[in-house]
Write an enzyme that holds these catalytic residues in place. Structure first.
Site, PDB file in Angstrom:
ATOM      1  N   HIS A 111       0.851  -1.182   0.000  1.00 16.57           N
ATOM      2  CA  HIS A 111       0.000   0.000   0.000  1.00 16.57           C
ATOM      3  C   HIS A 111       0.892   1.239   0.000  1.00 16.57           C
ATOM      4  O   HIS A 111       2.032   1.195   0.475  1.00 16.57           O
ATOM      5  CB  HIS A 111      -0.903   0.013   1.238  1.00 16.57           C
ATOM      6  CG  HIS A 111      -2.027  -0.983   1.179  1.00 16.57           C
ATOM      7  ND1 HIS A 111      -3.063  -1.003   2.091  1.00 16.57           N
ATOM      8  CD2 HIS A 111      -2.277  -1.979   0.294  1.00 16.57           C
ATOM      9  CE1 HIS A 111      -3.907  -1.979   1.776  1.00 16.57           C
ATOM     10  NE2 HIS A 111      -3.443  -2.588   0.698  1.00 16.57           N
ATOM     11  N   GLU A 128       0.976   3.866   1.810  1.00 12.06           N
ATOM     12  CA  GLU A 128       1.490   4.260   3.130  1.00 12.06           C
ATOM     13  C   GLU A 128       2.659   3.381   3.558  1.00 12.06           C
ATOM     14  O   GLU A 128       3.649   3.859   4.117  1.00 12.06           O
ATOM     15  CB  GLU A 128       0.397   4.135   4.200  1.00 12.06           C
ATOM     16  CG  GLU A 128      -0.871   4.935   3.944  1.00 12.06           C
ATOM     17  CD  GLU A 128      -1.947   4.121   3.233  1.00 12.06           C
ATOM     18  OE1 GLU A 128      -1.646   3.458   2.209  1.00 12.06           O
ATOM     19  OE2 GLU A 128      -3.100   4.152   3.690  1.00 12.06           O
ATOM     20  N   CYS A 133      -6.272   1.796   5.774  1.00 11.82           N
ATOM     21  CA  CYS A 133      -6.894   0.534   6.180  1.00 11.82           C
ATOM     22  C   CYS A 133      -6.322   0.135   7.545  1.00 11.82           C
ATOM     23  O   CYS A 133      -5.362   0.741   8.024  1.00 11.82           O
ATOM     24  CB  CYS A 133      -6.620  -0.542   5.129  1.00 11.82           C
ATOM     25  SG  CYS A 133      -4.946  -1.200   5.173  1.00 11.82           S
ATOM     26  N   CYS A 143      -2.473  -0.389   7.464  1.00 11.72           N
ATOM     27  CA  CYS A 143      -1.662   0.828   7.406  1.00 11.72           C
ATOM     28  C   CYS A 143      -1.774   1.641   8.692  1.00 11.72           C
ATOM     29  O   CYS A 143      -0.795   2.205   9.175  1.00 11.72           O
ATOM     30  CB  CYS A 143      -2.067   1.667   6.206  1.00 11.72           C
ATOM     31  SG  CYS A 143      -1.634   0.855   4.650  1.00 11.72           S
TER      32      CYS A 143
END
Lengths: 149, 149
Positions: free
Chosen positions: B53, B55, B83, B86
């Site tokens: 992801h 992040e 999410c 993260c």
């Protein structure tokens, strides 16, 4: 028997992590045919990577080998209750079964705290089996932190 | 002004991610002096890495560069509500401030679902500012998923 030997391997990874100065957590990933496709212990310190938990390392390794973002039908063995970070990755990856050793009241995210699998935002929930070699896993952690105090 | 330009860069990263066929989410990490130390968009498909992801990518990159598992005093800009995965990494990394654009009822882990920062198992809670360029970030996601249907 098969379950025990996979958790034994995870415990070996945890002991190796401790010997490297890492928090002693180990993980083993098993494919649907029963083959061990990845095993690892924590490497956050060595790699300066806060995401390098044992679970993340085995999942990344197995996904890269499989050429897929998901690992349906796979079983994950880990010596400690996954943190919220790892639990959410387990959901994203569609791991079929999660076996873990010791519970982790301080940082766990499965049976306590955010209870990742109990919300609709977890798009998949694995079967969960806890307490497998839990005493041994907990003892490893206790000894590690006691030696650092 | 400074906040806006950092989120603009995150939106650029999200647009680049969409162009690569990745879910359009972008992130930018800023150090305590105000310097952008990492920026990235999602790369889960390209890398076959469910942890890739936006992040996670900026945090891993900045930690590797800093030689540290933690990034105190750093600000993270991300186009979408993180999410649970993260959000838990943001807590572990000790990010000081989290700015995000659109909320994510389906997969978010900050303002809904497991609400990662609301439990004792999150060992750090950043300051959180939401809704920054939220409409634009949401529109990017909507267009991306509409085009795939």
């Amino acid at each position: 028997m098969r379950f025990t030997s996979h958790m034994d391997l995870a415990l070996e990874e945890a002991r190796s992590a401790a010997a490297r100065g890492e928090v002693p957590v180990g993980a083993v990933l098993v494919d649907p045919s029963g083959r061990v496709v990845a095993s690892a212990g924590n490497r956050t310190r060595e790699l300066n990577d806060p995401s390098a938990h044992a679970e993340v390392l085995v999942i990344r390794q197995a996904c890269a080998a499989a050429g897929s973002e998901r690992l349906p039908g796979h079983d994950l063995y880990v010596t400690l209750e996954p943190c919220p970070f790892c639990a959410a990755l387990i959901a994203a990856t569609r791991i079929a079964r999660l076996y873990y050793g010791a519970g982790d009241p301080k940082s766990g995210g499965v049976a306590q705290g955010p209870r990742i699998f109990s919300h609709a935002q977890a798009h998949h929930v694995p079967e969960i089996y806890d307490g497998l070699a839990g005493d041994e896993a907990a003892q490893l952690l206790k000894a590690f932190f006691a030696a650092r105090r």
